[in-house]
Motif scaffolding. Structure first.
Motif, mmCIF file in Angstrom:
data_model
loop_
_atom_site.group_PDB
_atom_site.id
_atom_site.type_symbol
_atom_site.label_atom_id
_atom_site.label_comp_id
_atom_site.label_asym_id
_atom_site.label_seq_id
_atom_site.Cartn_x
_atom_site.Cartn_y
_atom_site.Cartn_z
ATOM 1 N N VAL A 70 50.367 39.455 101.943
ATOM 2 C CA VAL A 70 49.953 39.735 103.317
ATOM 3 C C VAL A 70 48.552 40.317 103.367
ATOM 4 C CG1 VAL A 70 50.446 41.177 105.325
ATOM 5 C CG2 VAL A 70 52.308 40.000 104.160
ATOM 6 N N ARG A 71 48.229 41.190 102.424
ATOM 7 C CA ARG A 71 46.970 41.914 102.491
ATOM 8 C C ARG A 71 45.795 41.147 101.897
ATOM 9 N NH1 ARG A 71 47.909 47.486 99.647
ATOM 10 N NH2 ARG A 71 45.708 47.659 100.183
ATOM 11 N N SER A 72 46.041 40.218 101.000
ATOM 12 C CA SER A 72 44.949 39.658 100.211
ATOM 13 C C SER A 72 44.608 38.215 100.526
ATOM 14 C CB SER A 72 45.281 39.785 98.715
ATOM 15 O OG SER A 72 45.513 41.130 98.366
ATOM 16 N N LEU A 73 45.571 37.412 100.950
ATOM 17 C CA LEU A 73 45.272 36.015 101.240
ATOM 18 C C LEU A 73 44.659 35.875 102.632
ATOM 19 C CD1 LEU A 73 48.385 34.061 99.885
ATOM 20 C CD2 LEU A 73 46.181 34.420 98.783
ATOM 21 N N PRO A 74 43.824 34.857 102.839
ATOM 22 C CA PRO A 74 43.362 34.571 104.192
ATOM 23 C C PRO A 74 44.546 34.372 105.129
ATOM 24 C CG PRO A 74 42.146 33.268 102.584
ATOM 25 C CD PRO A 74 43.261 33.939 101.837
ATOM 26 N N ALA A 75 44.389 34.790 106.385
ATOM 27 C CA ALA A 75 45.511 34.794 107.325
ATOM 28 C C ALA A 75 46.185 33.431 107.422
ATOM 29 C CB ALA A 75 45.035 35.247 108.701
ATOM 30 N N GLN A 76 45.395 32.342 107.394
ATOM 31 C CA GLN A 76 45.973 31.010 107.556
ATOM 32 C C GLN A 76 46.752 30.564 106.325
ATOM 33 O OE1 GLN A 76 42.802 31.751 107.344
ATOM 34 N NE2 GLN A 76 41.631 30.280 106.114
ATOM 35 N N LEU A 77 46.606 31.282 105.186
ATOM 36 C CA LEU A 77 47.306 30.913 103.957
ATOM 37 C C LEU A 77 48.480 31.835 103.637
ATOM 38 C CD1 LEU A 77 44.316 30.011 101.593
ATOM 39 C CD2 LEU A 77 45.716 28.469 102.975
ATOM 40 N N VAL A 78 48.671 32.867 104.454
ATOM 41 C CA VAL A 78 49.736 33.829 104.164
ATOM 42 C C VAL A 78 51.097 33.157 104.116
ATOM 43 C CG1 VAL A 78 50.992 35.811 105.106
ATOM 44 C CG2 VAL A 78 48.501 35.854 105.019
ATOM 45 N N VAL A 79 51.363 32.268 105.073
ATOM 46 C CA VAL A 79 52.665 31.620 105.129
ATOM 47 C C VAL A 79 52.911 30.770 103.872
ATOM 48 C CG1 VAL A 79 51.865 29.571 106.369
ATOM 49 C CG2 VAL A 79 54.239 30.325 106.622
ATOM 50 N N TYR A 80 51.857 30.190 103.305
ATOM 51 C CA TYR A 80 52.009 29.415 102.070
ATOM 52 C C TYR A 80 52.333 30.338 100.892
ATOM 53 C CZ TYR A 80 50.073 25.504 104.682
ATOM 54 O OH TYR A 80 49.866 24.516 105.616
ATOM 55 N N GLY A 81 51.692 31.502 100.869
ATOM 56 C CA GLY A 81 52.003 32.469 99.821
ATOM 57 C C GLY A 81 53.441 32.952 99.907
ATOM 58 N N ILE A 82 53.925 33.166 101.128
ATOM 59 C CA ILE A 82 55.305 33.597 101.310
ATOM 60 C C ILE A 82 56.269 32.503 100.850
ATOM 61 C CG2 ILE A 82 57.032 34.237 103.036
ATOM 62 C CD1 ILE A 82 54.756 35.509 104.643
ATOM 63 N N ALA A 83 55.948 31.252 101.182
ATOM 64 C CA ALA A 83 56.814 30.133 100.788
ATOM 65 C C ALA A 83 56.880 30.016 99.264
ATOM 66 C CB ALA A 83 56.302 28.834 101.400
ATOM 67 N N ILE A 84 55.739 30.198 98.592
ATOM 68 C CA ILE A 84 55.732 30.126 97.128
ATOM 69 C C ILE A 84 56.516 31.295 96.534
ATOM 70 C CG2 ILE A 84 54.260 30.203 95.084
ATOM 71 C CD1 ILE A 84 52.108 28.795 96.745
#
Length: 535
Positions: free
Chosen positions: A149-163
């Motif tokens: 949440v804190r480190s990825l660009p906002a538009q990529l947060v959901v992809y980080g959560i999915a991974i």
């Protein structure tokens, strides 16, 4: 404010606040967050593998340590207690000292304990080291979501959560294959030495990928230490009582009763303190806001269902079909592998579709898979589980990813630490309650079905006599003594009754899991839409 002048909320507010609290983060290299993401995801995988491979390899561990059944049951409990205690505290430790420091210390400690565990032959020392391994790895999973949440660009947060969700479920379902491969080709020692190969990679990714943050002395000074102690000890005692309850027969054991009673008293003291103190360790009042309580209940319910089915299938294959762990892993891999394909497309879907609908679809598919698997017979083997496990894999991906996204979207800056702790508590307790319930439920139902079937095998009935004679003739060719042939025929009939009783109990277990899915669907149905999201 965003670029339209509107106030930020949810994850956007968290990102906005962190950028102002840690301005140095705005100047780090573009590749660093992704290297850090690799590190925390490796930690998430190892944190999940730590408990699952130990469970599957428990028989090998008991043999390697030369301990009995009851003493060996504490092997899985010790690791879980450590994870529970640190899971409660690690979000606050990350806020005080920075995630980088907490994770690096955890990596070093986990490396040392993993290296030393196979080298000790003393059960007491082994359990102490295993508890320390749980404490050190307990920092990995709670801090993963915070970093995403804190480190990825906002538009990529959901992809980080999915991974992250994909990694967690993948590691849970490949554990049997790993344990089986180690048992067949290496030794049980590699249940722990496997981490010594991956932890240096994680250390390097965290060292170079996460920025160093200042220690927040004020937060450390204002921390509710009594609340932290009550929560850590209380939850750990409840976890231990749940984990040991089935082994020691619940109320028949003074130890289990003491653990559950003591844990309940400490947890009650924790709740009273958090509702009355000026600076609570966990602000429990946030549970009354928006969908948070419903989401945490749904998370606990999903962990209950997932870990219940993850218990039934391996137990059926090992009990009824005499499968080894490597063969069990071939079935569970059908849950793990589809998630590799689904993770990123699912993240793209969640950027455009209300997560509640995706969550409902996933829970419905899990319930359907439970009903499909509930049709099993004593003839089922690997291929028979394939259709239901593919359906469950898709359902778990949809449900757990969308639920994690909905939880993260509920974050606001003032509540981020509280929600991080509650997320880990719900995750661990949901899974433990699911496993403990299903172990006891299946055992009781097996006893019931065994008694019912036994009532129909009346001594002297035509069907019973015919079956015993057939068994006896099969042994009579090789056994001279007729009495011995008859005795072996009786044992064969008893084994057939036991197999059928187990199969019926597993069918009941899958039905109970399907009922749990209906409960989760009801929770989704009463959720409100929630606030708009920045990702």
């Amino acid at each position: 404010m965003d670029h339209h002048g509107r106030p930020l909320s949810g994850v956007g507010a968290v990102l906005h606040q962190q950028a102002h609290l840690h301005p140095s983060r705005l100047h780090i290299d573009d590749w660093q967050p992704y290297l850090g993401l690799l590190g925390v995801l490796l930690g998430s995988v190892m944190g999940t593998l730590g408990s699952r491979t130990t469970s599957f390899g428990l028989a090998d561990l008991r043999g390697g340590l030369h301990v009995g059944f009851d003493d060996g049951a504490w092997i899985t409990t010790s690791f879980g207690i450590g994870q529970m205690m640190m899971g409660v505290a690690s979000p606050y430790l990350g806020a005080v000292f920075g995630p980088r420091r907490v994770l690096l210390v955890g990596i070093v400690a986990f490396f040392m304990t993993s290296l030393l565990l196979p080298l000790t032959g003393n059960l007491t020392v082994f359990l102490i080291l295993l508890g320390l391994a749980g404490v050190s790895s307990g920092t990995f999973i709670p801090l993963t979501i915070s970093f995403v949440v804190r480190s990825l660009p906002a538009q990529l947060v959901v992809y980080g959560i999915a991974i992250y969700a994909m990694n967690s479920e993948l590691s849970q379902n490949v554990a049997a294959s790993l344990e089986g491969w180690y048992a067949d080709h290496l030794s049980w020692h590699w249940l722990y030495w496997q981490y010594c190969l991956a932890l240096p990679v994680m250390f390097g990714a965290i060292w170079f990928g996460l920025p160093t943050e200042r220690t927040n002395v004020k937060l450390l000074r204002d921390l509710d230490w009594f609340g932290l102690v009550y929560a850590g000890l209380g939850f750990a005692m409840l976890y231990a009582g749940l984990d040991q309850g089935n082994w020691l027969d619940w109320s028949s054991s003074g130890l289990v009763s003491g653990l559950l009673s003591g844990g309940g008293i400490l947890t009650a003291a924790f709740v009273v303190r958090e509702l009355t103190t000026a600076r609570p360790f966990l602000n429990l009042r946030v549970l009354l806001r928006s969908n948070l309580l419903l989401l945490l209940m749904a998370l606990a319910g999903l962990r209950f269902i997932v870990l219940s089915t993850a218990y039934i299938i391996p137990t059926y294959l090992q009990t009824v079909q005499n499968f080894r762990e490597l063969q069990v892993g071939q079935v569970l891999m059908w849950i793990a592998l589809p998630q590799l394909v689904l993770a990123l497309p699912l993240a793209a879907l969640l950027r455009r579709v209300d997560g509640r609908y995706v969550l409902a679809l996933g829970v419905g598919l899990i319930g359907m898979a439970c009903l499909m698997t509930g049709q099993l017979t004593s003839q089922w083997a690997t291929d028979d589980f394939l259709p239901s496990q593919i359906v469950q894999a898709i359902g778990q991906s949809f449900a757990l990813t969308s639920l994690t996204v909905l939880l993260v979207r509920s974050l606001v800056p003032a509540e981020a630490l509280t929600i991080g702790c509650l997320l880990q508590i719900s995750r661990l307790f949901g899974g433990e309650i699911g496993t403990a319930f299903m172990q006891t439920f299946v055992r009781v139902r097996e006893q019931l079905h065994s008694n019912i079937i036994g009532l129909h095998i009346a001594e002297g009935s035509g069907i019973t006599v015919a079956r015993l004679m057939a068994y006896g003739r099969s042994f009579g060719v090789h056994v001279v003594d007729p009495g011995r042939a008859a005795s072996q025929a009786d044992r064969l009939l008893a084994a057939a009754v036991a197999i059928q009783a187990n199969v019926l109990a597993y069918q009941d277990g899958f039905l109970a899991a399907a009922i749990g899915a209906v409960f989760c669907l009801l929770l989704v149905a009463i959720m409100s839409r929630g606030r708009p999201s920045m990702f």
